[in-house]
Scaffold this motif. Sequence first.
Motif, mmCIF file in Angstrom:
data_model
loop_
_atom_site.group_PDB
_atom_site.id
_atom_site.type_symbol
_atom_site.label_atom_id
_atom_site.label_comp_id
_atom_site.label_asym_id
_atom_site.label_seq_id
_atom_site.Cartn_x
_atom_site.Cartn_y
_atom_site.Cartn_z
ATOM 1 N N SER A 359 0.836 -1.197 0.000
ATOM 2 C CA SER A 359 0.000 0.000 0.000
ATOM 3 C C SER A 359 0.869 1.244 0.000
ATOM 4 O O SER A 359 2.063 1.186 0.302
ATOM 5 C CB SER A 359 -0.924 0.029 1.227
ATOM 6 O OG SER A 359 -0.174 0.208 2.425
ATOM 7 N N THR A 360 0.240 2.371 -0.354
ATOM 8 C CA THR A 360 0.888 3.684 -0.259
ATOM 9 C C THR A 360 -0.117 4.646 0.362
ATOM 10 O O THR A 360 -1.279 4.673 -0.036
ATOM 11 C CB THR A 360 1.330 4.202 -1.638
ATOM 12 O OG1 THR A 360 2.235 3.259 -2.225
ATOM 13 C CG2 THR A 360 2.037 5.539 -1.522
ATOM 14 N N GLN A 361 0.337 5.424 1.339
ATOM 15 C CA GLN A 361 -0.572 6.307 2.071
ATOM 16 C C GLN A 361 0.025 7.705 2.185
ATOM 17 O O GLN A 361 1.184 7.860 2.569
ATOM 18 C CB GLN A 361 -0.808 5.747 3.478
ATOM 19 C CG GLN A 361 -1.565 6.656 4.416
ATOM 20 C CD GLN A 361 -2.999 6.882 3.982
ATOM 21 O OE1 GLN A 361 -3.720 5.912 3.707
ATOM 22 N NE2 GLN A 361 -3.424 8.137 3.896
ATOM 23 N N HIS A 362 -0.758 8.726 1.837
ATOM 24 C CA HIS A 362 -0.325 10.103 2.042
ATOM 25 C C HIS A 362 -0.186 10.361 3.539
ATOM 26 O O HIS A 362 -0.954 9.846 4.347
ATOM 27 C CB HIS A 362 -1.323 11.087 1.425
ATOM 28 C CG HIS A 362 -0.809 12.483 1.323
ATOM 29 N ND1 HIS A 362 -0.881 13.382 2.376
ATOM 30 C CD2 HIS A 362 -0.199 13.147 0.313
ATOM 31 C CE1 HIS A 362 -0.336 14.528 2.016
ATOM 32 N NE2 HIS A 362 0.081 14.414 0.769
ATOM 33 N N THR A 363 0.797 11.178 3.921
ATOM 34 C CA THR A 363 1.101 11.375 5.342
ATOM 35 C C THR A 363 0.320 12.521 5.988
ATOM 36 O O THR A 363 0.546 12.817 7.160
ATOM 37 C CB THR A 363 2.607 11.625 5.535
ATOM 38 O OG1 THR A 363 3.011 12.769 4.764
ATOM 39 C CG2 THR A 363 3.410 10.410 5.115
ATOM 40 N N ARG A 364 -0.572 13.165 5.249
ATOM 41 C CA ARG A 364 -1.363 14.280 5.776
ATOM 42 C C ARG A 364 -0.470 15.417 6.244
ATOM 43 O O ARG A 364 -0.780 16.129 7.204
ATOM 44 C CB ARG A 364 -2.274 13.824 6.921
ATOM 45 C CG ARG A 364 -3.233 12.697 6.561
ATOM 46 C CD ARG A 364 -4.228 13.123 5.498
ATOM 47 N NE ARG A 364 -5.157 12.061 5.145
ATOM 48 C CZ ARG A 364 -6.470 12.090 5.425
ATOM 49 N NH1 ARG A 364 -6.979 13.127 6.059
ATOM 50 N NH2 ARG A 364 -7.249 11.099 5.052
ATOM 51 N N GLY A 365 0.653 15.576 5.541
ATOM 52 C CA GLY A 365 1.586 16.649 5.847
ATOM 53 C C GLY A 365 2.712 16.629 4.831
ATOM 54 O O GLY A 365 2.818 15.706 4.004
ATOM 55 N N ALA A 366 3.579 17.639 4.890
ATOM 56 C CA ALA A 366 4.636 17.794 3.901
ATOM 57 C C ALA A 366 5.991 17.331 4.441
ATOM 58 O O ALA A 366 6.364 17.642 5.573
ATOM 59 C CB ALA A 366 4.735 19.261 3.465
#
Length: 434
Positions: A359-366
């Motif tokens: 899976s790949t998940q955005h980290t909700r931040g930069a």
Amino acid sequence: MSTASGKSMEDTRSVALASGQQLIVVSCYTRFDNLAHGPRGTEAKRSLYTFWLDPSDGQMTLLSVSEDEVMNPAFSRFHPLHNVLYTCTESVAEEGEIVSWAVCPQSGKLSKLSSCGAGGTSTCYITLDKECENMLIVNYWNATIGVFGLDSATAQVTGLRSMFDPNEGRPMKARHDKHVNHSQNDSTAQKERQADPHSHAVILDPFFGQIAYVPDLGMDLIRQFRFDKVSGKLHSIGTIPSGPSGRVALGPRYIEFHPTLPVCYVVNELSSEVSVFAFDRRVVEAVISGEPVTEPTLRLVQTVSTIPEAYPGDMNTCGRIAVHSSGKFVLVSNRGHDSITVFRVHLDPSSAGLLSVASTQHTRGATPRHFMFDNSGQWLVTANQDSDNLGVFRFNLATGKLEWSGQQYEVPSPNFLCSVIPHAPGPLMPSSKL
């Protein structure tokens, strides 16, 4: 400053911790002008934040903020026997420091105990040997690798025992006061970043504890050493390319071993790839016994990308790599793509240790420079450096998916997360794994 739980720093000062509680210590950058890279967040006024994490729901409560002034603390490691935390400081201009902190097991408060020079610039990694008699560190900017003694009674750093210089005394081509931003990854930045050696980590093999591995981001290789714990010296036994032969601009950053398999994983920062290596026990035993050996101790068996095929490689650099305590997953953070890629570890004997994307998940931040699991392995916290925040995810142990918890915490320029479980008073037995 408030946390997502609605509890302020003032509200939590009286919290008393029970034995074995999960703490998370967050390192923050306090100065940007003397770093190799270029953070885009907010310079922190305080350098270390300590949270308590509730394992029932992943909610975090801020317990303390350090009062002692320390510039740019980054990589941290908690002593396995004593309530002592070590941090090292990053600066390309000033000598790095190794700072020791007392961790209060009742409140989580950090109190500075001592500091000593790291013998180089931009200190970025700390490893303790199994006996907790030696501390191995690397200095990223000038690439030196140091061994320091540890006092067994107090866990204090007793001083430098040896130093290895890959430059062999030659001056660096890059200047600390005029250099490319090491957050960039175009061909110009890559060329300058790889004009000099840049040691980025140091670990000891988990089987014998006598082979040290040092990824050199500048030279696209892994340095091998025989570590003599008695003398505190590192003896070079050659190098290994950090990826497929003939490739350039790989940029090895970190190396981690699997908890049970004779396999390790190297994250190549510049190429956004993970290279999988088989650990050759036979060669290592020959090295330890003093036999002349020409074969490497690691053998490349696979290289996989950490970002989608269509995403431009020059827009990303990798951050941390971690092997889940179950041994079933390997995770890597992507800075630019702002994601964590989860790889499933093959356990079938014919392909043991190889990886495939789960899976790949955005980290909700930069810019997720770092992330860590809590001690249970079910909660993952990200340090999003350039958006000044932490994010909490639930980790699905069956599928390898990260599920957003909805919990986010404001922390200025977070660059490292350290899991701390304070030790209860009384005699302690040595830990089998650091």
